[in-house]
Design a protein around this motif. Structure first.
Motif, PDB file in Angstrom:
ATOM      1  N   SER A  68       7.639  -3.938  -3.311  1.00 57.73           N
ATOM      2  CA  SER A  68       8.115  -2.723  -4.136  1.00 57.73           C
ATOM      3  C   SER A  68       8.479  -3.253  -5.348  1.00 57.73           C
ATOM      4  O   SER A  68       9.174  -4.107  -5.724  1.00 57.73           O
ATOM      5  CB  SER A  68       8.932  -1.825  -3.200  1.00 57.73           C
ATOM      6  OG  SER A  68      10.278  -2.494  -3.481  1.00 57.73           O
ATOM      7  N   LEU A 107       5.312  -9.531  -9.987  1.00 60.18           N
ATOM      8  CA  LEU A 107       4.070  -8.613  -9.612  1.00 60.18           C
ATOM      9  C   LEU A 107       3.506  -8.620 -10.894  1.00 60.18           C
ATOM     10  O   LEU A 107       3.887  -8.526 -11.840  1.00 60.18           O
ATOM     11  CB  LEU A 107       4.620  -6.978  -9.374  1.00 60.18           C
ATOM     12  CG  LEU A 107       3.400  -6.148  -9.310  1.00 60.18           C
ATOM     13  CD1 LEU A 107       2.759  -6.318  -7.685  1.00 60.18           C
ATOM     14  CD2 LEU A 107       4.307  -4.679  -9.107  1.00 60.18           C
ATOM     15  N   SER A 111       0.105  -6.679 -12.621  1.00 57.70           N
ATOM     16  CA  SER A 111      -1.088  -5.485 -12.572  1.00 57.70           C
ATOM     17  C   SER A 111      -2.157  -6.190 -13.584  1.00 57.70           C
ATOM     18  O   SER A 111      -2.117  -6.311 -14.633  1.00 57.70           O
ATOM     19  CB  SER A 111      -0.408  -4.461 -13.518  1.00 57.70           C
ATOM     20  OG  SER A 111      -1.353  -3.410 -13.671  1.00 57.70           O
ATOM     21  N   GLN A 125       2.339 -11.608  -6.425  1.00 59.38           N
ATOM     22  CA  GLN A 125       1.759 -10.172  -5.783  1.00 59.38           C
ATOM     23  C   GLN A 125       1.002  -9.800  -6.890  1.00 59.38           C
ATOM     24  O   GLN A 125       1.341  -9.534  -7.957  1.00 59.38           O
ATOM     25  CB  GLN A 125       3.080  -9.470  -5.326  1.00 59.38           C
ATOM     26  CG  GLN A 125       3.891 -10.132  -4.261  1.00 59.38           C
ATOM     27  CD  GLN A 125       3.041 -10.439  -2.943  1.00 59.38           C
ATOM     28  OE1 GLN A 125       2.285  -9.730  -2.452  1.00 59.38           O
ATOM     29  NE2 GLN A 125       3.211 -11.831  -2.597  1.00 59.38           N
ATOM     30  N   CYS A 133      -1.545  -6.315  -8.244  1.00 58.36           N
ATOM     31  CA  CYS A 133      -2.055  -5.060  -7.979  1.00 58.36           C
ATOM     32  C   CYS A 133      -3.118  -4.821  -8.943  1.00 58.36           C
ATOM     33  O   CYS A 133      -3.187  -4.969 -10.164  1.00 58.36           O
ATOM     34  CB  CYS A 133      -0.692  -3.937  -8.779  1.00 58.36           C
ATOM     35  SG  CYS A 133      -1.414  -2.441  -8.759  1.00 58.36           S
ATOM     36  N   TYR A 134      -4.246  -4.767  -8.372  1.00 58.87           N
ATOM     37  CA  TYR A 134      -5.664  -4.784  -8.963  1.00 58.87           C
ATOM     38  C   TYR A 134      -6.030  -3.458  -9.543  1.00 58.87           C
ATOM     39  O   TYR A 134      -7.132  -3.396  -9.888  1.00 58.87           O
ATOM     40  CB  TYR A 134      -6.769  -5.411  -8.085  1.00 58.87           C
ATOM     41  CG  TYR A 134      -6.522  -6.828  -7.928  1.00 58.87           C
ATOM     42  CD1 TYR A 134      -6.836  -7.763  -9.024  1.00 58.87           C
ATOM     43  CD2 TYR A 134      -6.421  -7.547  -6.682  1.00 58.87           C
ATOM     44  CE1 TYR A 134      -6.888  -9.144  -8.861  1.00 58.87           C
ATOM     45  CE2 TYR A 134      -6.387  -8.764  -6.460  1.00 58.87           C
ATOM     46  CZ  TYR A 134      -6.876  -9.717  -7.553  1.00 58.87           C
ATOM     47  OH  TYR A 134      -6.332 -10.919  -7.375  1.00 58.87           O
ATOM     48  N   THR A 135      -5.193  -2.814  -9.545  1.00 57.85           N
ATOM     49  CA  THR A 135      -5.515  -1.383 -10.323  1.00 57.85           C
ATOM     50  C   THR A 135      -4.261  -1.029 -11.444  1.00 57.85           C
ATOM     51  O   THR A 135      -3.366  -1.800 -11.341  1.00 57.85           O
ATOM     52  CB  THR A 135      -5.527  -0.224  -9.237  1.00 57.85           C
ATOM     53  OG1 THR A 135      -3.993  -0.047  -8.534  1.00 57.85           O
ATOM     54  CG2 THR A 135      -6.464  -0.097  -8.134  1.00 57.85           C
ATOM     55  N   CYS A 166      -1.276  -0.116 -13.004  1.00 61.86           N
ATOM     56  CA  CYS A 166      -0.115   0.370 -12.426  1.00 61.86           C
ATOM     57  C   CYS A 166       0.438   1.307 -13.444  1.00 61.86           C
ATOM     58  O   CYS A 166       0.846   0.814 -14.556  1.00 61.86           O
ATOM     59  CB  CYS A 166       0.843  -0.891 -12.040  1.00 61.86           C
ATOM     60  SG  CYS A 166       0.300  -1.875 -10.737  1.00 61.86           S
TER      61      CYS A 166
END
Length: 124
Positions: A2, A32, A34, A113, A115-117, A119
């Protein structure tokens, strides 16, 4: 992961974004990234820019930028079969799909980590 548990959020998976994400994760930060392109590398893998410029000095042909470029080169040799390699001694020319794989492995091994879209972070 998160957003509340992230120490570092990197937006973009180009050369600088990949280096930032791997560096932060290797330093122990919960990282994270993006990366809306769905693979790493930026212009080199999105637009087939087949040589990383600026890694070597102009006159002595010595490698001037280490860190992620060196780890990428080492991973390229380790993870990519020799028949798929194309690295001349004077520079770093590469095959796009192989670089995508190597950068993905470097991020995975560092614990980034992804996020392939895109963010979007809402205002709070």
């Amino acid at each position: 992961m998160s957003l509340a548990r992230c120490d570092v959020i990197v937006v973009g998976g180009g050369a600088a974004g990949t280096a930032a994400a791997v560096g932060a994760a290797n330093a122990g930060a919960q990282t994270l990234s993006s990366n809306p392109a769905r693979f790493w590398g930026g212009a080199s893998t999105l637009k087939n820019v087949l040589t990383y410029c600026g890694l070597f000095t102009n006159h002595q042909k010595k490698q001037a930028v280490l860190g992620l470029p060196t780890r990428c080169s080492n991973g390229y040799v380790r993870w990519v079969p020799s028949r798929n390699r194309s690295i001349p001694r004077s520079g770093r020319s590469h095959r796009t799909e192989s670089v995508k794989y190597v950068l993905d492995q470097l991020c995975k091994h560092a614990g980034v980590q992804v996020c392939y879209t895109p963010c979007f972070f809402p205002h709070t």
